[in-house]
Every structure is written in C-alpha cells, then in structure tokens.
Design an enzyme around this catalytic site. Sequence first.
Site, mmCIF file in Angstrom:
data_model
loop_
_atom_site.group_PDB
_atom_site.id
_atom_site.type_symbol
_atom_site.label_atom_id
_atom_site.label_comp_id
_atom_site.label_asym_id
_atom_site.label_seq_id
_atom_site.Cartn_x
_atom_site.Cartn_y
_atom_site.Cartn_z
ATOM 1 N N SER A 223 -15.688 0.161 5.703
ATOM 2 C CA SER A 223 -14.671 0.604 6.684
ATOM 3 C C SER A 223 -14.524 2.247 6.621
ATOM 4 O O SER A 223 -14.067 2.507 7.721
ATOM 5 C CB SER A 223 -13.265 0.001 6.441
ATOM 6 O OG SER A 223 -12.603 0.783 5.418
ATOM 7 N N GLU B 296 -13.219 -4.930 4.795
ATOM 8 C CA GLU B 296 -11.945 -4.383 4.659
ATOM 9 C C GLU B 296 -10.755 -5.654 4.309
ATOM 10 O O GLU B 296 -11.135 -6.689 5.045
ATOM 11 C CB GLU B 296 -11.309 -3.868 5.947
ATOM 12 C CG GLU B 296 -10.013 -3.203 5.768
ATOM 13 C CD GLU B 296 -9.917 -1.960 4.886
ATOM 14 O OE1 GLU B 296 -9.722 -2.224 3.996
ATOM 15 O OE2 GLU B 296 -10.108 -0.698 5.345
ATOM 16 N N ALA C 196 0.335 -0.551 6.626
ATOM 17 C CA ALA C 196 0.739 -0.196 7.786
ATOM 18 C C ALA C 196 1.372 -1.320 8.746
ATOM 19 O O ALA C 196 0.739 -2.139 8.588
ATOM 20 C CB ALA C 196 -0.257 0.761 8.697
ATOM 21 N N HIS D 38 -10.807 0.953 -2.591
ATOM 22 C CA HIS D 38 -12.033 0.700 -2.114
ATOM 23 C C HIS D 38 -13.028 1.643 -2.838
ATOM 24 O O HIS D 38 -12.642 2.704 -3.503
ATOM 25 C CB HIS D 38 -12.233 1.444 -0.766
ATOM 26 C CG HIS D 38 -11.129 0.624 0.335
ATOM 27 N ND1 HIS D 38 -11.266 -0.781 0.504
ATOM 28 C CD2 HIS D 38 -10.434 1.288 1.205
ATOM 29 C CE1 HIS D 38 -10.324 -0.932 1.374
ATOM 30 N NE2 HIS D 38 -10.051 -0.028 1.951
ATOM 31 N N CYS E 181 -2.181 -3.839 7.347
ATOM 32 C CA CYS E 181 -1.845 -4.492 6.404
ATOM 33 C C CYS E 181 -0.541 -5.124 6.117
ATOM 34 O O CYS E 181 -0.500 -6.359 5.706
ATOM 35 C CB CYS E 181 -2.094 -3.781 4.801
ATOM 36 S SG CYS E 181 -3.857 -3.151 4.802
ATOM 37 N N LYS F 70 -6.584 -4.550 -3.633
ATOM 38 C CA LYS F 70 -7.525 -5.420 -2.552
ATOM 39 C C LYS F 70 -8.410 -4.593 -1.935
ATOM 40 O O LYS F 70 -8.258 -3.157 -1.751
ATOM 41 C CB LYS F 70 -6.421 -5.777 -1.437
ATOM 42 C CG LYS F 70 -5.749 -4.957 -0.711
ATOM 43 C CD LYS F 70 -4.604 -5.533 0.085
ATOM 44 C CE LYS F 70 -3.694 -4.600 0.760
ATOM 45 N NZ LYS F 70 -4.614 -3.509 1.511
ATOM 46 N N HIS G 16 -10.601 6.491 2.385
ATOM 47 C CA HIS G 16 -9.160 6.463 2.127
ATOM 48 C C HIS G 16 -9.085 5.489 0.951
ATOM 49 O O HIS G 16 -9.987 4.439 0.729
ATOM 50 C CB HIS G 16 -8.260 5.924 3.253
ATOM 51 C CG HIS G 16 -8.522 4.553 3.601
ATOM 52 N ND1 HIS G 16 -9.716 4.165 4.521
ATOM 53 C CD2 HIS G 16 -8.097 3.414 3.199
ATOM 54 C CE1 HIS G 16 -9.774 2.871 4.646
ATOM 55 N NE2 HIS G 16 -8.837 2.236 4.036
ATOM 56 N N ASP H 154 -4.411 -0.636 -1.683
ATOM 57 C CA ASP H 154 -5.908 -0.665 -1.088
ATOM 58 C C ASP H 154 -6.861 -0.034 -1.924
ATOM 59 O O ASP H 154 -6.407 1.194 -2.492
ATOM 60 C CB ASP H 154 -5.719 0.218 0.207
ATOM 61 C CG ASP H 154 -6.575 -0.073 1.367
ATOM 62 O OD1 ASP H 154 -6.626 -1.565 1.262
ATOM 63 O OD2 ASP H 154 -6.830 0.566 1.971
ATOM 64 N N ASP I 154 0.831 -1.362 -0.020
ATOM 65 C CA ASP I 154 0.199 0.054 -0.109
ATOM 66 C C ASP I 154 0.798 1.278 0.223
ATOM 67 O O ASP I 154 0.562 1.961 0.874
ATOM 68 C CB ASP I 154 -0.794 -0.018 1.218
ATOM 69 C CG ASP I 154 -2.005 -1.051 0.946
ATOM 70 O OD1 ASP I 154 -1.926 -1.926 0.189
ATOM 71 O OD2 ASP I 154 -2.761 -1.299 2.078
HETATM 72 C C1 VGL Z 1 -4.777 -0.044 5.806
HETATM 73 C C2 VGL Z 1 -6.281 0.563 7.465
HETATM 74 C C3 VGL Z 1 -7.279 0.559 6.303
HETATM 75 C C4 VGL Z 1 -3.274 -0.500 5.702
HETATM 76 C C5 VGL Z 1 -5.550 -0.174 4.855
HETATM 77 O O1 VGL Z 1 -2.778 -0.473 4.410
HETATM 78 O O2 VGL Z 1 -2.467 -0.846 6.407
HETATM 79 N N1 VGL Z 1 -5.054 0.060 7.189
HETATM 80 N N2 VGL Z 1 -7.092 0.286 5.303
HETATM 81 ZN ZN ZN Z 2 -8.371 0.467 3.519
#
Ligand code: VGL
Ligand code: ZN
Length: 202
Positions: free
Chosen positions: A60, A110, A139, A54, A143, A103, A79, A52, A10
Amino acid sequence: MNSIAHIIVDFQNDFVAKKWALSVDAAHLWPIISSINDEFKKCAYNVFATKDWHPIDHSSFAINHDKEPTYTDNSWPVHCVKDTWWSNLHHSIGNKIDRIYHKGNNPEKEQYSWFGDDNTLNHLLKQANVDHVYISWVATDYCVWATALDAKWHWYEVSVITDAIKWVNSDTTQRTLEEMKNTGIHLITSSELFEELKKITS
Ligand code: VGL
Ligand code: ZN
C-alpha cells in the site's frame, strides 16, 4: 451476562497529527477517547485497540510502486511501519487497553478491518460475552468503516461514536457514513454513549 466493548481503531502516532503520514488531524479527540475508556473500565468492560502494522515493503506504500500516493485506491504514503515510533500507540492512551491486535503485516495487502483474515477479534469478543461494540478513532472512511461493517456482518450490535472519529477524505466519508447507517450501524455521539452506559449499569 452480555457485555459491551470499546474498540479503538489505530490510535497511533502516524494517525494523530496533520504533520504525520496520513495528515489526519485527530489529536484533539483524545480526551473523548480517554473519558470513554474511563467509563468502560469503571464498569469492567473491555477496551481493545488495533494497530496498523506494516512491513517496510508493504504494497500500500506508493513508493514501493515508484508512485506518489493518491490517498485513494489503497495508495498511501509510508505509514505505521512496524516497530517504529510512528506505529506506537499515542502516549495519551495510557494503560487502559486490555488487548492490542496488530493488522496489515502481510506485505501483499492492506488490512483495514480488525476482523481481517483471522478470527482473533471475534474469538476475544465471544470469550468476553460481548454483543455490542462501540468503535472510535481513525479513519472513519477506512479502518473504522471496515471494522464496523465486519462487526455487523458477524452479528454484533455496532455503534460508531461520531465525535470520536476522524476521516482521511471528506467525500468517501459521506459515502461510508451513509453505508454504515444503511447497514444498521448506530451513529451516536459520546454523550449518547454515556447515557446508554448509565442505563446499562443502573
Ligand atoms: C488506515 C489507510 C491506511 C486507517 C490504515 O487506519 O484507516 N487508513 N492504513
Ligand atoms: Zn495502513
């Protein structure tokens, strides 16, 4: 012959700067990611990236439940909305990516892990004879953690590069780093990775 792969989780605009959606302060990490990619490409190893991705009605997003995001319990600000600038890979990633995987397209849930519901990554890794994956970026406590544990569960050797990852919450980060270590995931620095690469290629 067995191979290795770098998985960048990500590396998108929304996850790069404090002022964007997840308040992740990670832009300073990109030179490390870039030098890891250079080393992998020199040896013709694969570099994969996740995105990521969405839809705007994603479950989420706290706003879709008329709430404020808590940043825990899957409750996030809007996001990485697909096909927007915020979900683009950060420009510094350049052209060193062999394959990008999207994804989180299902509005109902999520998807933190690249392995998720389908077998795409597993298939790609098997095709490339990869037995060891090196994971970076964001993060740590979501993820990166989910992808690393899933990779381990699929029997890969897994290393998470500790100076090339960044967290959302500091308390969940301690717990998830412990969990990764206890599961047999290697937590290594980029310098240790470069030493390992020297040994593999010599
Ligand atoms: C993530 C929160 C929501 C990540 C993705 O990439 O870690 N965290 N969506
Ligand atoms: Zn996300």
